[in-house]
Write a protein that holds these residues in place. Structure first.
Motif, PDB file in Angstrom:
ATOM      1  N   CYS A  74       1.753 -15.053  12.271  1.00  0.00           N
ATOM      2  CA  CYS A  74       2.968 -14.863  13.041  1.00  0.00           C
ATOM      3  C   CYS A  74       2.761 -13.750  14.362  1.00  0.00           C
ATOM      4  O   CYS A  74       3.137 -14.259  15.400  1.00  0.00           O
ATOM      5  N   PHE A  75       1.876 -12.828  14.171  1.00  0.00           N
ATOM      6  CA  PHE A  75       1.809 -12.107  15.532  1.00  0.00           C
ATOM      7  C   PHE A  75       0.828 -12.567  16.502  1.00  0.00           C
ATOM      8  O   PHE A  75       0.791 -12.572  17.577  1.00  0.00           O
ATOM      9  N   ASP A  76      -0.066 -13.542  15.852  1.00  0.00           N
ATOM     10  CA  ASP A  76      -1.084 -14.299  16.952  1.00  0.00           C
ATOM     11  C   ASP A  76      -0.173 -15.041  17.843  1.00  0.00           C
ATOM     12  O   ASP A  76      -0.681 -15.275  18.931  1.00  0.00           O
ATOM     13  N   GLN A  77       0.918 -15.532  17.415  1.00  0.00           N
ATOM     14  CA  GLN A  77       2.023 -16.372  18.322  1.00  0.00           C
ATOM     15  C   GLN A  77       2.110 -15.651  19.599  1.00  0.00           C
ATOM     16  O   GLN A  77       2.719 -16.203  20.718  1.00  0.00           O
ATOM     17  N   TYR A  78       2.217 -14.118  19.512  1.00  0.00           N
ATOM     18  CA  TYR A  78       2.738 -13.281  20.561  1.00  0.00           C
ATOM     19  C   TYR A  78       1.674 -12.501  21.327  1.00  0.00           C
ATOM     20  O   TYR A  78       1.797 -11.459  22.007  1.00  0.00           O
ATOM     21  N   VAL A  81      -3.150 -12.081  27.105  1.00  0.00           N
ATOM     22  CA  VAL A  81      -4.560 -11.919  27.361  1.00  0.00           C
ATOM     23  C   VAL A  81      -4.918 -10.368  27.335  1.00  0.00           C
ATOM     24  O   VAL A  81      -4.174  -9.471  27.899  1.00  0.00           O
ATOM     25  N   GLY A  82      -6.203  -9.989  26.991  1.00  0.00           N
ATOM     26  CA  GLY A  82      -6.618  -8.678  26.689  1.00  0.00           C
ATOM     27  C   GLY A  82      -6.149  -8.162  25.524  1.00  0.00           C
ATOM     28  O   GLY A  82      -6.695  -7.020  25.100  1.00  0.00           O
ATOM     29  N   GLY A  83      -5.590  -9.018  24.523  1.00  0.00           N
ATOM     30  CA  GLY A  83      -5.393  -8.550  23.104  1.00  0.00           C
ATOM     31  C   GLY A  83      -3.969  -7.869  22.962  1.00  0.00           C
ATOM     32  O   GLY A  83      -3.927  -7.395  21.476  1.00  0.00           O
TER      33      GLY A  83
END
Length: 103
Positions: A74-78, A81-83
């Motif tokens: 879920c968090f990966d969707q948000y 760039v830069g993490g």
């Protein structure tokens, strides 16, 4: 008054439920369970929402890892760039700490 409280609870629950449907889990060619928002075409038939019930016999440790991996997807969707993360990630995703390895 009770109706307003119920309406508030439902309104707050719906965005999380809608988002959870956007994260899927499937088993890849190596037999590994994968979580993500983009399901490869060859796995679309077997992919299920990440919040779908786990198979019978799933251990408590495996269930903790399931919650953690679904949260990470879920968090990966948000991610930016830069993490970093977009602020809405914390409104839409549930932060779950990484569990200990299963023994």
């Amino acid at each position: 008054m009770k109706l307003n409280a119920l309406t508030l609870v439902v309104a707050l629950a719906l965005p999380g439920a809608a988002l959870a449907a956007d994260v899927f889990r499937w088993v890849d060619e190596r037999g590994q369970t994968v979580y993500g928002t983009q399901v490869p075409p060859q796995h679309r038939v077997r992919a299920v929402p990440a919040d779908a019930p786990l198979p019978p016999g799933t251990s408590a440790c495996e269930a903790r890892w399931h919650r953690y991996l679904a949260s990470a997807a879920c968090f990966d969707q948000y991610r930016v760039v830069g993490g970093g993360l977009k602020p809405e990630a914390y409104r839409r995703c549930t932060e779950v700490p990484q569990p200990d390895p299963c023994t």
